[in-house]
Design an enzyme around this catalytic site. Structure first.
Site, short mmCIF file in Angstrom:
data_model
loop_
_atom_site.label_atom_id
_atom_site.label_comp_id
_atom_site.label_asym_id
_atom_site.label_seq_id
_atom_site.Cartn_x
_atom_site.Cartn_y
_atom_site.Cartn_z
N GLU A 306 -15.08 -2.13 -31.05
CA GLU A 306 -15.01 -1.61 -32.42
C GLU A 306 -14.08 -0.40 -32.53
O GLU A 306 -14.41 0.61 -33.14
CB GLU A 306 -16.42 -1.27 -32.93
CG GLU A 306 -17.33 -2.49 -32.94
CD GLU A 306 -18.70 -2.24 -33.55
OE1 GLU A 306 -19.17 -1.10 -33.49
OE2 GLU A 306 -19.28 -3.20 -34.08
N ASP A 380 -26.27 -8.24 -32.45
CA ASP A 380 -26.36 -6.82 -32.82
C ASP A 380 -27.68 -6.48 -33.50
O ASP A 380 -27.71 -6.29 -34.71
CB ASP A 380 -25.18 -6.47 -33.75
CG ASP A 380 -24.99 -4.98 -33.87
OD1 ASP A 380 -25.64 -4.24 -33.12
OD2 ASP A 380 -24.18 -4.55 -34.72
N GLU A 408 -31.23 -0.37 -38.80
CA GLU A 408 -29.95 -0.75 -39.42
C GLU A 408 -30.03 -2.11 -40.11
O GLU A 408 -29.50 -2.29 -41.20
CB GLU A 408 -28.86 -0.76 -38.33
CG GLU A 408 -27.51 -1.22 -38.83
CD GLU A 408 -26.44 -1.22 -37.75
OE1 GLU A 408 -26.72 -0.78 -36.61
OE2 GLU A 408 -25.31 -1.67 -38.06
C1 GCV Z 1 -22.24 3.01 -33.11
C2 GCV Z 1 -23.07 -1.92 -34.73
C3 GCV Z 1 -23.23 -0.80 -35.73
C4 GCV Z 1 -22.27 0.33 -35.44
C5 GCV Z 1 -22.51 0.81 -34.00
C6 GCV Z 1 -22.29 -0.38 -33.07
C7 GCV Z 1 -22.55 -0.03 -31.62
O1 GCV Z 1 -21.86 -2.56 -34.90
O2 GCV Z 1 -23.05 -1.31 -37.01
O3 GCV Z 1 -22.50 1.36 -36.35
O4 GCV Z 1 -21.66 1.87 -33.67
O5 GCV Z 1 -23.17 -1.41 -33.43
O6 GCV Z 1 -23.65 -0.32 -31.17
O7 GCV Z 1 -21.69 0.52 -30.96
#
Ligand code: GCV
Length: 714
Positions: A306, A380, A408
């Site tokens: 990411e 996730d 989340e």
């Molecule tokens: C910290 C998901 C979340 C992101 C997070 C990522 C991760 O994609 O939406 O906010 O980033 O996981 O675990 O690195």
């Protein structure tokens, strides 16, 4: 008679502070509201004797004094002399009689963090001994003892010993240096960086007490989407101030390491892990960190994921990157937790498969002080995921579990969702990688492959809200992480029971009702959000609410449509051999079960199969009918939780009662929103009616599709 009246009035007075804001978590220490038991406790506990030479022992003694004084409704003094009812704290090194009294072997088995709580005779008196080889164990023992009293358990004949199954029991804060929290729904970060290191907020002590009480022994202070500035000297001084507080509670601090730090704060031209200058920079940085924080735990790293930089920017592997950092911290006994949460938008490969594809070939290549940290499932933190196929697939590497406490994908801090059933479902899953036991729990506690390094982490749900977690029941998820990391064999019911009694009351009607609600809550959420194996169909970016129609994300595997694949023939992601073949990443026994639509658990069905709308389910209903049934049942069950809660008004303080009542109200509205939006949308593919027996959606699909939330927290 007079005595009883005094006791009863005492209970009333001590407990008359009615409003509770949740700040005290499960450490409330209210006077025991059972007069008979209170009398017994008062006889059984008369004082505390401690040879307190160390910070952790002092912390244990302070906690016991505060806790026992509260629970007994009278001052419990510190004593030099031993009397009947003394609670005695000390290591065998401090109190040589212990070795003889409890036996050498018993002590060896306790390791460095285990403890023993025993009712014994000493110097002709009946005392309660809390001991461990190290002070840390005694601290944990003291909290266990307090838990017994808070749960109104008998303490006449104590013979308890306990050692943690997992070595690293960590919170991961996704807290940014500007005090925002990524995916945080409970206010800002509790780390007041601006006023550190000079100002030491009481919250830091209470945070440490809460963590120690459930066995958490480490905290990663910063977001995995990392900022290199935390590694500069002024910020390290702030970290050191926190470490000094936490040390007393056996909690180490860890930081996230931004892979490009040598370039960003070190003025180097590269961050290539095989470059000598870069390697030296990290070694020097580690030396500097340890000179400021001598018991620094180590680094957590998100790399090449990411948008985070990583070794692949230099055509190196994850092992190259992890090993460079591991070499830097090794002389100080530090460790590196390297995350396996990776997926690339350049790759057309099913996102499910990417972490396994990248990491499995690296098994055996990591240094001894590296753990690979794996999310519980392959995508996730969805309401339900199959276990991550990496578990069991890297026998030469300690794999650490990463759970997400912050909700989340589970209704933020608004929905009552007790996560223990999710956590244990994964722990109990059999990876079938070893003939004699290879559940996920056995992989991560190190027993399956003989690793002494082991870990479990939870992405924190803690923020600056007065009650720490926003939703009062979010505290239960924090509590669960600690208790499960200590003992992965605990059941969700046991953990819920402990938490409810300590957090609210021991009254049976309340405990029974709330325990039922908690145990059901995760499945209820799955039903109104993503039943039958649906996943990742929430709003884009902020992840708030349903948006199964969304297809505009800059990369395919951020789009709900990528994951549900609904069309006129059916719905679900075909991950069998005729599809992405992600199932090949599991052992044959698992793969065979999941790839056969007849044996695939229906709760995971759409994770692995694209299923015709008319497919006959075990209930005899078609897939479409079953989906309708699940969504409607989810909403009905939230209403059941509301009704259950409304009967509990007289058992607890008004403040928390009302908060939860209101939050359940929003949860009901949002459950209806999820149900209606998803069914109306999927109906455009199934072409079938929502059975007439159900209440009709009161809004149109267009209405739901037009909702947008530019300011939803994320
Ligand atoms: C910290 C998901 C979340 C992101 C997070 C990522 C991760 O994609 O939406 O906010 O980033 O996981 O675990 O690195």
């Amino acid at each position: 008679m007079k005595k009883w009246i005094v006791v009863i009035i005492g209970i009333m007075l001590f407990n008359s502070v009615s409003a509770e804001n949740g700040y005290d978590l499960w450490l409330r220490y209210k006077v025991t509201d059972n007069a008979v038991l209170l009398q017994q406790y008062r006889q059984q506990i008369t004082g505390i004797n401690c040879t307190c030479s160390d910070g952790k022992l002092l912390a244990a003694q302070q906690e016991l004094q505060q806790g026992l004084t509260g629970l007994l409704g009278k001052n419990v003094p510190l004593q030099k002399l031993v009397t009947n009812g003394t609670v005695m704290l000390g290591t065998p090194a401090q109190l040589p009689f212990i070795k003889k009294s409890v036996g050498e072997n018993t002590l060896t088995g306790l390791g460095d963090e285990g403890y023993l709580i025993r009712s014994i005779r000493h110097e002709g008196k009946n005392i309660i001994l809390i001991t461990g080889n190290k002070e840390a164990g005694i601290l944990y023992g003291a909290f266990h003892f307090l838990r017994l009293l808070q749960m109104q358990q008998p303490i006449a004949q104590l013979n308890i010993s306990s050692t943690p199954a997992i070595k690293l029991r960590l919170l991961n804060h996704w807290d940014n240096l500007n005090r925002t929290v990524e995916r945080g729904y409970a206010g800002g970060s509790i780390w007041d960086w601006q006023r550190l290191p000079g100002y030491r907020d009481q919250r830091y002590y209470d945070y440490a007490r809460a963590n120690a009480s459930i066995g958490i022994n480490g905290t990663v202070l910063t977001n995995v989407n990392a900022n290199a500035m935390i590694l500069t000297e002024p910020w390290l001084q702030k970290v050191a101030a926190l470490a000094a507080i936490f040390r007393q509670y056996n909690i180490k601090v860890y930081l996230t390491a931004r892979f490009s730090a040598p370039v960003e704060i070190g003025n180097l031209k590269t961050a290539d892990p095989l470059n000598e200058e870069v390697r030296k920079w990290w070694k020097d940085k580690a030396d500097e960190i340890y000179s400021i924080i001598p018991d620094f735990g180590g680094f957590l790293v998100k790399a090449n994921s990411e948008g985070q930089p990583g070794p692949q920017n230099y055509q190196r592997t994850h092992a190259d990157g992890a090993n460079m950092l591991a070499d830097a911290v090794a002389p100080h006994n530090g460790i590196v937790m390297w995350r396996a949460f990776v997926y690339s938008n350049e790759s057309p490969e099913d996102r499910f498969k990417q972490a396994y594809n990248e990491f499995k070939p690296l098994d055996g290549q990591f240094r001894k002080n590296v753990l690979v940290q794996v999310k519980n499932g392959p995508i996730d933190f969805q309401p339900r995921e199959p276990f991550h196929p990496l578990f069991g697939a890297m026998p030469q590497t300690p794999l650490m579990m990463e759970y997400q406490l912050t909700q989340e994908y589970m209704g933020f801090a608004t929905h009552l969702v007790y996560e223990a059933p999710l956590f244990t479902e994964v722990l109990n899953a059999d990876t079938h990688t070893k003939p004699n036991g290879s559940t996920v729990a056995q992989i991560i506690d190190g027993t399956a492959d003989g690793h002494s390094l082991s870990g479990m982490a939870g992405v924190s749900n803690i923020g600056s809200d007065i009650n720490w977690t926003g939703h009062p029941f979010g505290q239960a998820n924090w509590y669960t992480l600690g208790r499960l990391a200590w003992n992965p064999a605990l059941t969700p019911a046991q953990i819920a029971n402990e938490w409810i009694r300590q957090t609210f009351t021991n009254k049976k009607a309340f405990v029974d009702t709330v325990q039922q609600m908690m145990l059901a809550s995760r499945e209820i959420m799955v039903n109104y959000m993503t039943p039958l194996g649906l996943h990742h169909i929430m709003g884009y970016g902020h992840h708030y609410g349903p948006a199964p129609w969304y297809n505009k994300a800059p990369r395919a595997d951020w789009n709900p449509v990528y994951f549900h694949r609904a069309d006129s023939t059916g719905i679900g992601f075909n991950r069998t051999a005729s599809g992405s073949n992600a199932l090949a990443q599991y052992q044959p026994a698992v793969r065979r079960q999941y790839e056969n639509i007849a044996t695939c658990p229906e709760e995971l069905l759409l994770w692995f199969h694209h299923v015709p709308w008319d497919h006959k389910m075990k209930s005899g209903k078609t897939l479409w009918e079953e989906m309708c049934e699940k969504y409607y049942r989810g909403v009905d069950s939230v209403r059941w939780m509301q009704r259950s809660w409304s009967r509990l008004k007289n058992y607890i303080d008004e403040e928390r009662f009302k908060q939860i009542e209101q939050l359940l109200g929003i949860q009901e509205q949002e459950a209806v929103w999820w149900r209606n939006a998803c069914l109306l949308y999927f109906q455009t593919f199934s072409g079938k009616p929502i059975p007439a027996k159900y209440e009709k959606p009161d809004r149109t699909l267009e209405y739901y599709m037009e909702l947008n939330f530019p300011y939803a927290p994320h």
